[in-house]
Design a protein around this motif. Structure first.
Motif, PDB file in Angstrom:
ATOM      1  N   THR A   6      16.288   9.936  39.829  1.00  0.00           N
ATOM      2  CA  THR A   6      17.321  10.944  39.544  1.00  0.00           C
ATOM      3  C   THR A   6      16.654  12.312  39.416  1.00  0.00           C
ATOM      4  O   THR A   6      15.511  12.411  38.973  1.00  0.00           O
ATOM      5  CB  THR A   6      18.075  10.618  38.239  1.00  0.00           C
ATOM      6  OG1 THR A   6      17.106  10.438  37.210  1.00  0.00           O
ATOM      7  CG2 THR A   6      18.909   9.365  38.380  1.00  0.00           C
ATOM      8  N   PHE A  35      18.874  12.599  46.419  1.00  0.00           N
ATOM      9  CA  PHE A  35      20.280  13.021  46.476  1.00  0.00           C
ATOM     10  C   PHE A  35      21.074  12.214  47.519  1.00  0.00           C
ATOM     11  O   PHE A  35      22.110  12.678  48.001  1.00  0.00           O
ATOM     12  CB  PHE A  35      20.366  14.513  46.796  1.00  0.00           C
ATOM     13  CG  PHE A  35      19.695  15.391  45.759  1.00  0.00           C
ATOM     14  CD1 PHE A  35      20.335  15.694  44.559  1.00  0.00           C
ATOM     15  CD2 PHE A  35      18.419  15.887  45.968  1.00  0.00           C
ATOM     16  CE1 PHE A  35      19.728  16.487  43.602  1.00  0.00           C
ATOM     17  CE2 PHE A  35      17.789  16.679  45.014  1.00  0.00           C
ATOM     18  CZ  PHE A  35      18.442  16.983  43.823  1.00  0.00           C
ATOM     19  N   TRP A  95      24.060  18.996  41.572  1.00  0.00           N
ATOM     20  CA  TRP A  95      22.926  19.070  40.635  1.00  0.00           C
ATOM     21  C   TRP A  95      22.672  20.524  40.217  1.00  0.00           C
ATOM     22  O   TRP A  95      22.428  20.807  39.042  1.00  0.00           O
ATOM     23  CB  TRP A  95      21.687  18.469  41.308  1.00  0.00           C
ATOM     24  CG  TRP A  95      20.396  18.672  40.582  1.00  0.00           C
ATOM     25  CD1 TRP A  95      20.044  18.157  39.367  1.00  0.00           C
ATOM     26  CD2 TRP A  95      19.276  19.448  41.034  1.00  0.00           C
ATOM     27  NE1 TRP A  95      18.771  18.567  39.036  1.00  0.00           N
ATOM     28  CE2 TRP A  95      18.271  19.358  40.040  1.00  0.00           C
ATOM     29  CE3 TRP A  95      19.012  20.198  42.184  1.00  0.00           C
ATOM     30  CZ2 TRP A  95      17.044  19.999  40.158  1.00  0.00           C
ATOM     31  CZ3 TRP A  95      17.791  20.825  42.308  1.00  0.00           C
ATOM     32  CH2 TRP A  95      16.821  20.732  41.299  1.00  0.00           C
TER      33      TRP A  95
END
Ligand SMILES: [Mg+2]
Length: 251
Positions: free
Chosen positions: A2, A219, A229
Motif C-alpha cells: 500500500t 496502485f 492517494w
C-alpha cells in the motif's frame, strides 16, 4: 503493497502519462480530469513547493495539459528542467537528434498506418499503440539508427512506443538536480511512475532516502488510484497543518 501516508517532509516526483493520466490511443488524446490541476496545486502548496512533474513530454506540453497548474517540472526525460523560481535549464540544441533521423523515421512510418512519430525538441518518439503488429519493424528501424553502444543517443522503451533521446538525460538526473535545490533539498522524495524510464527516477529517490512507487504494483496499474492517494494526501496534510501545535509549544 500500500502507498505510504504523505507527510510534510516529503517531496513528490510524479510521472504524467500512465501515472496521473490514463494512457490514451495517441499522445494528443489524453484526458485530464478537471480536478487534477487543483489537486496538484493544493499538494504543491502543502509541501512547500516540493512537487515536480517528471515526464517524457516537453515542459510546454506538460503546462498546457495541466493548466492553470504550473510548477517545478522535468520535460523530455530530464532534457529540460524548471525550478521553483521559474528558471529553466535545457540541454544544448547540439545534443538533439539529427534531422536526417527524423526524416528517416517520418519516411518509413508513412508506409505504416497507425504508427505515429512524435517530434520533441531533443528527441523523437515513435508510437505503435494503434499498430502493435508493427512493433518489430519499428524497433528494427530505430535500432538501425541507434546501435546499443551509440555514444550520444539511446533508445528509451515505453509502453507501445520507443523513443530516441540524448544519453545524457534521465529522470534520475532530473531528480538529483531538483533535490539539490530548495524546496526539495533535505526532503524525503517519493517518485511515482509506470514506465521503464521512471526506474532511474525511483532509484534516485531511494538514494535520497526516499522511495519509488510503481503504478502497477502499488496502485493496481490505475492512475485513478494514484489520484485518489494524492487526494488523501491533501486531506492528511491539511489536517496535520490544522492540528499542528504552535511553534515552541511542546506536544
Ligand atoms: Mg508514464
Amino acid at each position: 503493497m500500500t502507498p505510504p501516508d504523505l507527510d510534510r517532509t516529503n517531496a513528490l516526483f510524479l510521472d504524467l502519462d500512465g501515472t496521473l493520466l490514463e494512457i490514451a490511443p495517441t499522445p494528443e488524446s489524453v484526458v485530464v480530469p478537471p480536478n487534477l490541476p487543483g489537486l496538484l496545486a493544493s499538494l504543491n502548496a502543502l509541501l512547500g513547493g516540493a512537487v515536480a512533474i517528471v515526464s517524457g513530454r516537453s515542459i510546454a506540453v506538460i503546462d498546457s495539459l495541466l493548466a492553470p497548474y504550473s510548477a517545478s517540472a522535468a520535460g523530455e526525460h530530464g532534457v529540460a528542467l524548471r525550478y521553483q523560481d521559474g528558471r529553466v535549464e535545457e540541454m544544448p540544441k547540439g545534443l538533439a537528434v539529427p534531422d536526417e533521423w527524423r526524416e528517416v523515421l517520418r519516411g518509413a512510418t508513412e508506409r505504416w498506418p497507425g504508427v505515429l512519430v512524435e517530434p520533441k525538441a531533443h528527441g523523437v518518439a515513435v508510437h505503435y499503440r494503434l499498430a502493435p503488429d508493427r512493433s518489430t519493424e519499428v524497433w528494427r528501424l530505430v535500432r538501425g539508427l541507434v546501435p546499443q553502444d551509440h555514444s550520444r543517443f539511446h533508445l528509451i522503451p515505453a509502453r507501445e512506443a520507443v523513443e530516441i533521446g540524448p544519453r545524457a538525460a534521465s529522470k534520475g538526473h532530473a531528480v538529483e538536480r531538483l533535490m539539490a535545490q530548495a524546496p526539495f533539498r533535505g526532503r524525503r522524495p517519493i517518485f511515482v511512475g509506470d514506465d521503464f524510464t521512471d526506474e532511474a527516477g525511483m532509484e534516485a529517490a531511494r538514494q535520497f532516502g526516499g522511495e519509488g512507487l510503481r503504478v502497477a504494483e502499488v496502485f493496481g496499474g490505475d492512475p485513478a488510484q494514484v489520484r485518489a492517494w494524492l487526494s488523501r494526501g491533501v486531506e492528511l496534510l491539511s489536517n496535520r497543518a490544522a492540528s499542528a501545535p504552535p511553534l515552541g509549544v511542546p506536544s
